[in-house]
Design a protein around this motif. Structure first.
Motif, PDB file in Angstrom:
ATOM      1  N   CYS A  77       0.852  -1.187   0.000  1.00  0.00           N
ATOM      2  CA  CYS A  77       0.000   0.000   0.000  1.00  0.00           C
ATOM      3  C   CYS A  77       0.889   1.239   0.000  1.00  0.00           C
ATOM      4  O   CYS A  77       1.853   1.311   0.768  1.00  0.00           O
ATOM      5  CB  CYS A  77      -0.903   0.018   1.236  1.00  0.00           C
ATOM      6  SG  CYS A  77      -2.147  -1.281   1.248  1.00  0.00           S
ATOM      7  N   GLY A  78       0.568   2.195  -0.830  1.00  0.00           N
ATOM      8  CA  GLY A  78       1.375   3.407  -0.917  1.00  0.00           C
ATOM      9  C   GLY A  78       2.079   3.499  -2.259  1.00  0.00           C
ATOM     10  O   GLY A  78       2.209   2.507  -2.984  1.00  0.00           O
ATOM     11  N   HIS A  79       2.517   4.708  -2.599  1.00  0.00           N
ATOM     12  CA  HIS A  79       3.087   4.963  -3.914  1.00  0.00           C
ATOM     13  C   HIS A  79       4.272   5.904  -3.798  1.00  0.00           C
ATOM     14  O   HIS A  79       4.654   6.325  -2.708  1.00  0.00           O
ATOM     15  CB  HIS A  79       2.028   5.583  -4.832  1.00  0.00           C
ATOM     16  CG  HIS A  79       0.762   4.807  -4.915  1.00  0.00           C
ATOM     17  ND1 HIS A  79       0.616   3.706  -5.727  1.00  0.00           N
ATOM     18  CD2 HIS A  79      -0.425   4.960  -4.259  1.00  0.00           C
ATOM     19  CE1 HIS A  79      -0.612   3.217  -5.582  1.00  0.00           C
ATOM     20  NE2 HIS A  79      -1.255   3.957  -4.699  1.00  0.00           N
ATOM     21  N   LEU A  80       4.826   6.250  -4.948  1.00  0.00           N
ATOM     22  CA  LEU A  80       5.975   7.135  -5.043  1.00  0.00           C
ATOM     23  C   LEU A  80       5.715   8.474  -4.343  1.00  0.00           C
ATOM     24  O   LEU A  80       4.595   8.980  -4.352  1.00  0.00           O
ATOM     25  CB  LEU A  80       6.314   7.361  -6.518  1.00  0.00           C
ATOM     26  CG  LEU A  80       7.510   8.260  -6.842  1.00  0.00           C
ATOM     27  CD1 LEU A  80       8.324   7.652  -7.968  1.00  0.00           C
ATOM     28  CD2 LEU A  80       7.029   9.648  -7.229  1.00  0.00           C
ATOM     29  N   ARG A  81       6.773   9.027  -3.768  1.00  0.00           N
ATOM     30  CA  ARG A  81       6.723  10.339  -3.119  1.00  0.00           C
ATOM     31  C   ARG A  81       7.793  11.227  -3.749  1.00  0.00           C
ATOM     32  O   ARG A  81       8.847  10.734  -4.159  1.00  0.00           O
ATOM     33  CB  ARG A  81       6.937  10.189  -1.615  1.00  0.00           C
ATOM     34  CG  ARG A  81       5.794   9.395  -0.973  1.00  0.00           C
ATOM     35  CD  ARG A  81       6.158   8.820   0.359  1.00  0.00           C
ATOM     36  NE  ARG A  81       5.001   8.186   0.986  1.00  0.00           N
ATOM     37  CZ  ARG A  81       5.010   7.665   2.204  1.00  0.00           C
ATOM     38  NH1 ARG A  81       6.109   7.709   2.928  1.00  0.00           N
ATOM     39  NH2 ARG A  81       3.920   7.115   2.702  1.00  0.00           N
ATOM     40  N   LEU A  82       7.518  12.524  -3.787  1.00  0.00           N
ATOM     41  CA  LEU A  82       8.345  13.425  -4.574  1.00  0.00           C
ATOM     42  C   LEU A  82       8.480  14.761  -3.861  1.00  0.00           C
ATOM     43  O   LEU A  82       7.546  15.211  -3.192  1.00  0.00           O
ATOM     44  CB  LEU A  82       7.684  13.623  -5.938  1.00  0.00           C
ATOM     45  CG  LEU A  82       8.478  14.216  -7.101  1.00  0.00           C
ATOM     46  CD1 LEU A  82       9.687  13.351  -7.443  1.00  0.00           C
ATOM     47  CD2 LEU A  82       7.562  14.333  -8.320  1.00  0.00           C
ATOM     48  N   GLY A  83       9.630  15.411  -4.021  1.00  0.00           N
ATOM     49  CA  GLY A  83       9.793  16.719  -3.406  1.00  0.00           C
ATOM     50  C   GLY A  83      11.189  17.277  -3.571  1.00  0.00           C
ATOM     51  O   GLY A  83      11.927  16.904  -4.486  1.00  0.00           O
ATOM     52  N   LEU A  84      11.555  18.170  -2.655  1.00  0.00           N
ATOM     53  CA  LEU A  84      12.846  18.850  -2.673  1.00  0.00           C
ATOM     54  C   LEU A  84      13.442  18.860  -1.272  1.00  0.00           C
ATOM     55  O   LEU A  84      12.711  18.801  -0.280  1.00  0.00           O
ATOM     56  CB  LEU A  84      12.697  20.299  -3.151  1.00  0.00           C
ATOM     57  CG  LEU A  84      12.217  20.528  -4.589  1.00  0.00           C
ATOM     58  CD1 LEU A  84      11.895  22.002  -4.799  1.00  0.00           C
ATOM     59  CD2 LEU A  84      13.260  20.059  -5.599  1.00  0.00           C
TER      60      LEU A  84
END
Length: 266
Positions: A77-84
């Motif tokens: 459960c859960g997916h890709l995470r993105l940021g800086l």
């Protein structure tokens, strides 16, 4: 035979444009990540965590760190995470197990789970606008964010052959095909503001989700963060050719090459 295109001189007073270097993954990453020799593909080889990746170099203003989801893994459960992050990846010993909350709790990091109902931060005195496809999205070959203009074609994933096929897929429109489906393309960038700070924007298949975070420091290097988490198993970097300056000393971007369509300037 037609004459070869000649460079167009930069307008007086503008900053000479330099194409950003190709994006690569940093040699520092989570213990379950394997990066290929080209530095453009990251795969989580076991478990569902310890999948943090970073850009090798800090991003330039307006530069998109764009990944395409190549492999999925069932059962999580859960997916890709993105940021800086303004943290130097080389200083992270050990690399946090998760981007949320571990990396963010260290400070100077802004990371979000990918969803089309994204957390967007409204400007002071304005109400938050609900996410939705802007009118005429597919009519404009460029994505416009602040003063930035990016060719849209490479930003959009392809669930089947054809330009913009992912956006035109009815399953995507109905959200049955989620933004973290295989072949989706997801990007992150920051846009400087007049007050000396920056807004972080997340892109999902050529759509700008709006400012996800405000007040980022532009005086510190900002690295992209990609958390290859849970059902997302492998991602690869997609290179963009901008063809014109994202930000200059003037209020609008300037094209320095005939491969830019100057008629589309704002």
């Amino acid at each position: 035979m037609a004459a070869a295109p000649q460079p167009v001189p930069a307008p007086a007073g503008s900053t000479p444009y330099r194409e950003p270097p190709p994006t690569r993954f940093h040699e520092v990453h989570g213990v379950n990540i394997r990066v290929d020799q080209s530095g453009t593909r990251a795969t989580r080889v076991e478990s569902f965590a310890n999948g943090l990746c970073f850009s090798r170099e800090p991003l330039a203003p307006g530069q998109v760190f764009l990944v395409e989801i190549e492999e999925k893994e069932l059962g999580w459960c859960g997916h890709l995470r993105l940021g800086l992050t303004a943290l130097d990846p080389g200083s992270l010993t050990p690399v946090p197990e998760y981007s949320l909350p571990d990396l963010v709790s260290l400070g100077r990091s802004w990371v979000f789970a990918i969803t089309r109902h994204h957390n967007r931060v409204a400007a002071e005195g304005q109400e938050e606008e609900p996410p939705g496809r802007p009118p005429g999205l597919l009519d404009d070959p460029y994505l416009h964010i602040e003063q930035l203009r990016i060719p849209r074609d490479r930003l959009v994933g392809r669930s089947r052959p054809g330009r913009y096929s992912h956006l035109l897929d009815q399953l995507y429109e109905l959200n049955v095909l989620p933004p973290t489906a295989r072949r989706s393309r997801l990007g992150v960038l920051f846009c400087p503001r007049p007050d000396g700070t920056a807004d972080m924007h997340i892109l999902i298949n050529g759509e700008d989700m709006g400012p996800s975070a405000r007040g980022l420091p532009t005086t510190q290097p900002l690295y992209a963060v990609v958390d290859v988490f849970a059902s997302t198993k492998s991602v690869r970097l997609v290179q963009l050719e901008y063809g014109c300056s994202a930000f200059s000393s003037d209020p609008v971007p300037h094209c320095h090459s005939e491969k830019c369509d100057t008629s589309a300037r704002h």
